[in-house]
Design a protein around this motif. Structure first.
Motif, short mmCIF file in Angstrom:
data_model
loop_
_atom_site.label_atom_id
_atom_site.label_comp_id
_atom_site.label_asym_id
_atom_site.label_seq_id
_atom_site.Cartn_x
_atom_site.Cartn_y
_atom_site.Cartn_z
N LEU A 30 -22.89 -2.96 0.06
CA LEU A 30 -21.59 -3.23 0.64
C LEU A 30 -20.58 -2.28 0.02
CD1 LEU A 30 -19.83 -5.15 2.41
CD2 LEU A 30 -19.49 -6.48 0.35
N ALA A 31 -19.82 -1.64 0.85
CA ALA A 31 -18.74 -0.79 0.35
C ALA A 31 -17.43 -1.45 0.76
CB ALA A 31 -18.83 0.61 0.95
N ARG A 32 -16.63 -1.82 -0.20
CA ARG A 32 -15.37 -2.47 0.08
C ARG A 32 -14.25 -1.62 -0.48
NH1 ARG A 32 -15.47 -8.43 -0.56
NH2 ARG A 32 -16.63 -8.12 1.32
N LEU A 33 -13.20 -1.43 0.31
CA LEU A 33 -12.04 -0.65 -0.09
C LEU A 33 -10.81 -1.54 -0.17
CD1 LEU A 33 -12.28 2.47 2.25
CD2 LEU A 33 -12.81 2.36 -0.16
N THR A 34 -9.92 -1.18 -1.07
CA THR A 34 -8.60 -1.78 -1.12
C THR A 34 -7.61 -0.65 -0.98
OG1 THR A 34 -9.37 -3.54 -2.59
CG2 THR A 34 -7.00 -3.17 -2.48
N ILE A 35 -6.78 -0.72 0.05
CA ILE A 35 -5.83 0.35 0.36
C ILE A 35 -4.42 -0.22 0.33
CG2 ILE A 35 -5.09 2.01 2.13
CD1 ILE A 35 -7.99 1.74 3.25
N THR A 36 -3.54 0.43 -0.40
CA THR A 36 -2.13 0.06 -0.40
C THR A 36 -1.36 1.24 0.16
OG1 THR A 36 -2.44 -1.30 -2.36
CG2 THR A 36 -0.18 -0.70 -1.80
N GLY A 37 -0.65 1.02 1.26
CA GLY A 37 0.09 2.10 1.89
C GLY A 37 0.99 1.56 2.98
N ARG A 38 1.52 2.47 3.77
CA ARG A 38 2.47 2.11 4.84
C ARG A 38 1.82 2.28 6.21
NH1 ARG A 38 7.26 0.69 3.02
NH2 ARG A 38 7.85 1.41 0.95
N LEU A 39 2.18 1.37 7.12
CA LEU A 39 1.68 1.48 8.49
C LEU A 39 2.22 2.75 9.13
CD1 LEU A 39 2.01 -2.14 9.93
CD2 LEU A 39 -0.05 -0.96 9.19
N LEU A 96 4.85 -1.91 4.20
CA LEU A 96 3.97 -1.68 3.06
C LEU A 96 2.92 -2.78 3.05
CD1 LEU A 96 3.40 0.04 0.51
CD2 LEU A 96 4.90 -1.52 -0.74
N VAL A 97 1.64 -2.40 3.15
CA VAL A 97 0.56 -3.38 3.26
C VAL A 97 -0.52 -3.10 2.22
CG1 VAL A 97 0.93 -3.87 5.71
CG2 VAL A 97 -0.63 -2.04 5.04
N LEU A 98 -1.24 -4.15 1.87
CA LEU A 98 -2.43 -4.06 1.05
C LEU A 98 -3.57 -4.56 1.93
CD1 LEU A 98 -2.96 -4.87 -2.59
CD2 LEU A 98 -4.46 -5.96 -0.95
N VAL A 99 -4.54 -3.69 2.20
CA VAL A 99 -5.64 -4.02 3.10
C VAL A 99 -6.95 -3.99 2.32
CG1 VAL A 99 -6.90 -3.33 5.18
CG2 VAL A 99 -4.43 -2.97 5.05
N GLU A 100 -7.74 -5.04 2.47
CA GLU A 100 -9.11 -5.06 1.96
C GLU A 100 -10.02 -4.95 3.16
OE1 GLU A 100 -8.49 -8.01 -1.86
OE2 GLU A 100 -9.29 -8.82 -0.01
N GLY A 101 -11.00 -4.05 3.08
CA GLY A 101 -11.88 -3.87 4.21
C GLY A 101 -13.25 -3.40 3.82
N ASP A 102 -14.19 -3.56 4.75
CA ASP A 102 -15.55 -3.06 4.59
C ASP A 102 -15.60 -1.65 5.16
OD1 ASP A 102 -16.35 -5.48 3.53
OD2 ASP A 102 -16.89 -6.30 5.48
N ALA A 103 -16.21 -0.74 4.42
CA ALA A 103 -16.25 0.67 4.80
C ALA A 103 -17.66 1.10 5.15
CB ALA A 103 -15.71 1.53 3.67
N THR A 104 -17.74 1.94 6.19
CA THR A 104 -19.01 2.51 6.62
C THR A 104 -18.76 3.97 6.98
OG1 THR A 104 -19.55 0.41 7.65
CG2 THR A 104 -20.92 2.26 8.24
N ILE A 105 -19.65 4.85 6.58
CA ILE A 105 -19.56 6.25 6.98
C ILE A 105 -20.58 6.47 8.09
CG2 ILE A 105 -19.94 8.64 6.29
CD1 ILE A 105 -18.84 7.93 3.57
N ARG A 106 -20.10 7.03 9.20
CA ARG A 106 -20.95 7.30 10.35
C ARG A 106 -21.04 8.82 10.53
NH1 ARG A 106 -21.33 2.22 12.45
NH2 ARG A 106 -19.48 0.94 12.38
#
Length: 140
Positions: A30-39, A96-106
């Motif tokens: 499982l690859a999980r990312l946490t991103i903090t940034g702006r929409l 300004l958002v903090l997003v947690e998501g599952d990452a996949t490279i295709r």
């Protein structure tokens, strides 16, 4: 009898090799990312063959002001219809958002035969740290 008790005590003191004290998640890749940034723009609703998804992009910046680098992340959200979806779709650009998501490279090959790879992120959680202000053209 004393030898058996001693052996049992020493085995009980040694943790099992299968114990995973560092994580409570299942033992699969499982690859999980946490991103903090702006929409980058307001989230948009898109239709697919399996239903509707909300798509949006988040921009993050790093480095000194004179050499700032910006990365753009495209995110898909499978939020069901209801208040959560309406809230996500109502977020203005610049929030300004903090997003947690599952990452996949295709990996894929284009029509010219060039190989490309893309990062797909599926939202698991989003937290709004600061709402952006609606632009002037939206308020007119």
């Amino acid at each position: 009898m004393q030898a058996i008790r001693s052996t049992l005590r020493s085995r009980a003191a040694v943790p099992a090799l299968t114990a995973r004290s560092f994580s409570s998640s299942p033992a699969h890749s499982l690859a999980r990312l946490t991103i903090t940034g702006r929409l980058a723009a307001e989230p948009e609703l898109s239709s697919t063959s399996t239903g509707e998804i909300v798509k949006y992009a988040v921009a993050t910046s790093s480095g000194p002001k004179d050499n700032r680098q910006t990365s753009w992340f495209r995110i898909a959200s499978f939020v069901p219809d209801g208040p959560s979806r309406a809230y996500l779709l109502g977020l203005p650009k610049g929030s300004l958002v903090l997003v947690e998501g599952d990452a996949t490279i295709r990996n894929y090959e284009d029509t010219e035969g060039k190989r490309h790879s893309t990062l797909s992120i599926v939202q698991r959680n989003i937290e709004v740290l600061k709402r952006g202000t609606p632009s002037e053209e939206q308020s007119e």
